[in-house]
Design a protein around this motif. Structure first.
Motif, PDB file in Angstrom:
ATOM      1  N   LEU A 151      -9.423 -18.239  -9.041  1.00  0.00           N
ATOM      2  CA  LEU A 151      -9.645 -17.870  -7.644  1.00  0.00           C
ATOM      3  C   LEU A 151      -8.335 -17.881  -6.859  1.00  0.00           C
ATOM      4  CD1 LEU A 151     -12.993 -19.730  -6.821  1.00  0.00           C
ATOM      5  CD2 LEU A 151     -12.649 -17.289  -7.249  1.00  0.00           C
ATOM      6  N   GLU A 152      -7.458 -18.842  -7.167  1.00  0.00           N
ATOM      7  CA  GLU A 152      -6.141 -18.854  -6.516  1.00  0.00           C
ATOM      8  C   GLU A 152      -5.336 -17.612  -6.907  1.00  0.00           C
ATOM      9  OE1 GLU A 152      -3.751 -22.378  -5.788  1.00  0.00           O
ATOM     10  OE2 GLU A 152      -5.196 -23.536  -6.974  1.00  0.00           O
ATOM     11  N   GLN A 153      -5.397 -17.241  -8.182  1.00  0.00           N
ATOM     12  CA  GLN A 153      -4.668 -16.057  -8.643  1.00  0.00           C
ATOM     13  C   GLN A 153      -5.214 -14.783  -7.997  1.00  0.00           C
ATOM     14  OE1 GLN A 153      -4.966 -16.243 -12.926  1.00  0.00           O
ATOM     15  NE2 GLN A 153      -3.387 -17.826 -13.095  1.00  0.00           N
ATOM     16  N   LYS A 154      -6.522 -14.699  -7.880  1.00  0.00           N
ATOM     17  CA  LYS A 154      -7.125 -13.531  -7.219  1.00  0.00           C
ATOM     18  C   LYS A 154      -6.694 -13.438  -5.759  1.00  0.00           C
ATOM     19  CE  LYS A 154     -11.471 -12.536  -8.000  1.00  0.00           C
ATOM     20  NZ  LYS A 154     -12.940 -12.697  -8.201  1.00  0.00           N
ATOM     21  N   LYS A 155      -6.591 -14.590  -5.114  1.00  0.00           N
ATOM     22  CA  LYS A 155      -6.156 -14.607  -3.717  1.00  0.00           C
ATOM     23  C   LYS A 155      -4.724 -14.095  -3.592  1.00  0.00           C
ATOM     24  CE  LYS A 155      -6.034 -17.616   0.356  1.00  0.00           C
ATOM     25  NZ  LYS A 155      -6.279 -18.991   0.874  1.00  0.00           N
ATOM     26  N   MET A 156      -3.864 -14.467  -4.550  1.00  0.00           N
ATOM     27  CA  MET A 156      -2.488 -13.971  -4.544  1.00  0.00           C
ATOM     28  C   MET A 156      -2.455 -12.453  -4.672  1.00  0.00           C
ATOM     29  SD  MET A 156      -0.791 -16.749  -7.145  1.00  0.00           S
ATOM     30  CE  MET A 156      -1.016 -18.513  -6.939  1.00  0.00           C
ATOM     31  N   LEU A 157      -3.244 -11.926  -5.605  1.00  0.00           N
ATOM     32  CA  LEU A 157      -3.293 -10.477  -5.799  1.00  0.00           C
ATOM     33  C   LEU A 157      -3.838  -9.776  -4.566  1.00  0.00           C
ATOM     34  CD1 LEU A 157      -4.622 -10.358  -9.470  1.00  0.00           C
ATOM     35  CD2 LEU A 157      -2.316  -9.798  -8.707  1.00  0.00           C
ATOM     36  N   LYS A 158      -4.850 -10.385  -3.985  1.00  0.00           N
ATOM     37  CA  LYS A 158      -5.458  -9.778  -2.802  1.00  0.00           C
ATOM     38  C   LYS A 158      -4.470  -9.710  -1.646  1.00  0.00           C
ATOM     39  CE  LYS A 158      -9.872  -9.806  -0.341  1.00  0.00           C
ATOM     40  NZ  LYS A 158     -11.166 -10.505  -0.164  1.00  0.00           N
ATOM     41  N   THR A 159      -3.556 -10.677  -1.590  1.00  0.00           N
ATOM     42  CA  THR A 159      -2.529 -10.670  -0.542  1.00  0.00           C
ATOM     43  C   THR A 159      -1.696  -9.402  -0.605  1.00  0.00           C
ATOM     44  OG1 THR A 159      -2.397 -13.092  -0.560  1.00  0.00           O
ATOM     45  CG2 THR A 159      -0.524 -11.910   0.373  1.00  0.00           C
ATOM     46  N   GLY A 160      -1.441  -8.929  -1.820  1.00  0.00           N
ATOM     47  CA  GLY A 160      -0.646  -7.720  -1.985  1.00  0.00           C
ATOM     48  C   GLY A 160      -1.435  -6.435  -1.857  1.00  0.00           C
ATOM     49  N   LEU A 161      -2.750  -6.532  -1.775  1.00  0.00           N
ATOM     50  CA  LEU A 161      -3.599  -5.348  -1.627  1.00  0.00           C
ATOM     51  C   LEU A 161      -4.046  -5.262  -0.168  1.00  0.00           C
ATOM     52  CD1 LEU A 161      -5.709  -5.747  -4.895  1.00  0.00           C
ATOM     53  CD2 LEU A 161      -3.886  -4.084  -4.485  1.00  0.00           C
ATOM     54  N   ASN A 162      -3.111  -4.928   0.698  1.00  0.00           N
ATOM     55  CA  ASN A 162      -3.403  -4.920   2.130  1.00  0.00           C
ATOM     56  C   ASN A 162      -3.137  -3.544   2.725  1.00  0.00           C
ATOM     57  OD1 ASN A 162      -0.511  -4.759   2.796  1.00  0.00           O
ATOM     58  ND2 ASN A 162      -0.433  -6.874   2.046  1.00  0.00           N
ATOM     59  N   ILE A 163      -3.499  -3.372   3.968  1.00  0.00           N
ATOM     60  CA  ILE A 163      -3.395  -2.061   4.617  1.00  0.00           C
ATOM     61  C   ILE A 163      -1.950  -1.579   4.685  1.00  0.00           C
ATOM     62  CG2 ILE A 163      -3.712  -0.844   6.804  1.00  0.00           C
ATOM     63  CD1 ILE A 163      -6.267  -2.423   7.225  1.00  0.00           C
ATOM     64  N   ALA A 164      -1.027  -2.494   4.951  1.00  0.00           N
ATOM     65  CA  ALA A 164       0.381  -2.095   5.009  1.00  0.00           C
ATOM     66  C   ALA A 164       0.825  -1.491   3.679  1.00  0.00           C
ATOM     67  CB  ALA A 164       1.245  -3.305   5.365  1.00  0.00           C
ATOM     68  N   GLN A 165       0.356  -2.077   2.576  1.00  0.00           N
ATOM     69  CA  GLN A 165       0.675  -1.531   1.258  1.00  0.00           C
ATOM     70  C   GLN A 165      -0.030  -0.193   1.035  1.00  0.00           C
ATOM     71  OE1 GLN A 165       2.789  -2.492  -0.925  1.00  0.00           O
ATOM     72  NE2 GLN A 165       3.262  -4.634  -0.533  1.00  0.00           N
ATOM     73  N   PHE A 166      -1.304  -0.123   1.434  1.00  0.00           N
ATOM     74  CA  PHE A 166      -2.068   1.103   1.216  1.00  0.00           C
ATOM     75  C   PHE A 166      -1.423   2.297   1.923  1.00  0.00           C
ATOM     76  CE2 PHE A 166      -6.187  -1.577   0.710  1.00  0.00           C
ATOM     77  CZ  PHE A 166      -5.797  -1.906  -0.576  1.00  0.00           C
ATOM     78  N   LYS A 167      -0.844   2.058   3.084  1.00  0.00           N
ATOM     79  CA  LYS A 167      -0.199   3.143   3.827  1.00  0.00           C
ATOM     80  C   LYS A 167       0.957   3.735   3.015  1.00  0.00           C
ATOM     81  CE  LYS A 167      -1.453   1.714   8.521  1.00  0.00           C
ATOM     82  NZ  LYS A 167      -0.990   1.266   9.856  1.00  0.00           N
ATOM     83  N   GLN A 168       1.674   2.903   2.293  1.00  0.00           N
ATOM     84  CA  GLN A 168       2.729   3.393   1.408  1.00  0.00           C
ATOM     85  C   GLN A 168       2.141   4.041   0.159  1.00  0.00           C
ATOM     86  OE1 GLN A 168       6.022   0.554   0.724  1.00  0.00           O
ATOM     87  NE2 GLN A 168       4.993  -0.802   2.182  1.00  0.00           N
ATOM     88  N   HIS A 169       1.043   3.499  -0.316  1.00  0.00           N
ATOM     89  CA  HIS A 169       0.458   3.970  -1.567  1.00  0.00           C
ATOM     90  C   HIS A 169      -0.002   5.422  -1.476  1.00  0.00           C
ATOM     91  CE1 HIS A 169      -0.594  -0.437  -2.812  1.00  0.00           C
ATOM     92  NE2 HIS A 169       0.691  -0.174  -2.903  1.00  0.00           N
TER      93      HIS A 169
END
Length: 500
Positions: A151-169
């Motif tokens: 669950l901690e690892q998933k939270k880390m990954l989720k931190t990088g899957l955010n709107i600011a990243q999606f805008k670049q994606h």
């Protein structure tokens, strides 16, 4: 003597199953022999199970006259028909045996509540999935660690899957799609699933891994990904991982080589002191609750998991979406017109903020996920007795929910097999019943990559609709390949013509 007989039978069964999953149908003879050898043991087991269930507290049990294998053959040939027939006869909860394990299915929104609301110590995920994921992702991540760590690892990954990243994606995915489909030319017939599978790897690597790893993605590395991805098979799920199967050896070799590539990239990023706004940097900066950072091995494993966990599902969904649009030319034209309405007649480069306004394509994607959810069954292992619909599921049962069946139940969905994206403009089971529509799971078990998948697939298909018109080849619409763990389209060829 009985134990020796059982072990001999089991050995033959494993050899037979290996040949079955590798495509050798002649292994039926070996399977039959193994069943005869193990008949005494499993007949005793089945008799005991039947006696225990006479009190009615266990779910209805679908008996089989074939020891050990149980209903594996009939289920394997037509799993959806098998489950729907069982639902009609036994109701939303029932059990049956396959390859020595007892499976209890929870069909319909009410019954599925048990799985999606369960705690991991009650219905456990790693007991089911670890033998599949650990050889592919590596030790120390995902289902190879206690759930609290996962669950901690998933939270880390989720931190990088955010709107600011999606805008670049969005920009990255659009560029990759244009570059990839240059090779298609003006018109022709191509394997759509093969194409989108390759594109999903390219776009996911660029968006999720970072530029250094994406720049290393040549044909050799792509083949390593394919060999590693080949670890997600029925053989890997059914058979011990140490068996010297060719697919297992390729998987393990690819795992080592990809890890070594990632180690070098990780070390170079650490030593350079350079920072980039990507998932690699997110993981490099992440720490556990106790303050300890991720090791290079953990980062590499999480990067592999992030890529491959969604590769199959997004590739399959993207391909099926294309076939549904090719089948209905009016709908396809509406989706193309929507691109112009949202982005302008000149079809300027797509922006993240416009994705929310491309609502028809969004509904088409949603309907594709309803009719062709990539994962037919979500599973957990019962560690404690579980009560549902008046029945008690004992520990040891593999508890299952089938999105494929739930998405087309006759007493839930109207016109259940029709591809109708406009159904989501009005009241529908997806909005009313909490677990009637679960392509990405639900509750605490919901997939963390869902939002990225929508961004990725919608951007790819926004680009493809601008580039091409699609048609079925001589009216052929692919059937479903139920022999793979992800239900891909059979012979997924499609006809295309470049828009002028």
């Amino acid at each position: 003597m009985l134990l020796t007989l059982f072990e001999a039978g089991t050995s033959l069964i494993e050899n037979a199953v290996e040949k079955v999953v590798e495509g050798n149908l002649t292994s039926t003879v070996l399977v039959t022999s193994a069943f005869i050898l193990s008949l005494a043991y499993f007949t005793k087991r089945t008799f005991k199970q039947t006696e225990n269930e006479k009190d009615g507290k266990y779910p209805p049990y679908i008996h089989s006259n074939i020891p050990f294998l149980g209903h594996a053959i009939s289920f394997g040939k037509s799993p959806i028909e098998f489950l729907e027939n069982a639902y009609n006869k036994y109701g939303p909860v029932f059990s049956f045996t396959m390859v020595g394990s007892t499976f209890t299915y929870l069909l319909g929104s009410d019954a599925a509540t048990l799985l999606f609301n369960s705690k991991n110590e009650e219905l456990n995920a790693e007991d089911v999935y670890s033998r599949l994921t650990t050889p592919v992702f590596g030790k120390g991540v995902a289902y190879d660690v206690p759930n609290t760590v996962f669950l901690e690892q998933k939270k880390m990954l989720k931190t990088g899957l955010n709107i600011a990243q999606f805008k670049q994606h969005v920009t990255m995915i659009e560029e990759e799609t244009h570059d990839y489909f240059k090779r298609w030319g003006e018109s022709g017939i191509k394997n759509l699933f093969e194409a989108v599978s390759e594109l999903i790897i390219l776009t996911a690597s660029r968006c999720l891994h970072g530029k250094e790893i994406r720049n290393l993605l040549n044909e050799k590395v792509a083949q390593l990904y394919a060999d590693l991805d080949g670890g997600f098979t029925h053989a890997a799920w059914l058979l011990p991982g140490w068996l010297p199967l060719p697919s297992f050896r390729r998987r393990d070799k690819a795992h080592r080589e990809i890890k070594n590539i990632f180690y070098k990239v990780i070390q170079k990023r650490r030593e350079s002191g350079e920072r980039d706004d990507d998932m690699l940097q997110t993981l490099l900066d992440s720490t556990y609750k106790d303050g300890s950072p991720l090791t290079d091995d953990e980062i590499a494993g999480m990067l592999i998991g992030l890529l491959l966990a969604g590769q199959h599902t997004s590739s399959t969904t993207s391909a099926w979406l294309g076939f549904f649009l090719a089948k209905d030319k009016v709908l396809q034209d509406r989706c193309y017109a929507e691109q112009k309405a949202v982005c302008g007649e000149d079809l300027a480069a797509l922006q993240y903020d416009q994705l929310k306004d491309i609502s028809l394509l969004d509904r088409c994607l949603k309907e594709t996920l309803r009719l062709r959810p990539p994962i037919m069954t979500m599973m957990r292992m019962a560690r404690t007795p579980q009560t549902v619909a008046g029945y008690t599921i004992p520990p040891g049962h593999q508890v299952c929910v089938s999105p494929t069946v739930n998405h087309t139940l006759h007493d839930t969905w109207s016109e259940r097999f029709d591809f109708n994206p406009d159904r989501y403009l009005q009241d529908n089971p997806a909005a009313v019943q909490k677990f009637a529509y679960v392509p990405f799971g639900a509750g605490r078990h919901r997939c963390i990559g869902e939002n990225f998948a929508y961004v990725q697939i919608k951007t790819i298909w926004s680009t493809l609709l601008r580039l091409y018109q699609f048609d079925l080849v001589d009216g052929y619409f692919p059937t479903v390949n139920y022999t793979t763990m992800i239900h891909t389209p059979n012979n997924p060829i499609i006809q295309y013509k470049k828009r002028m």
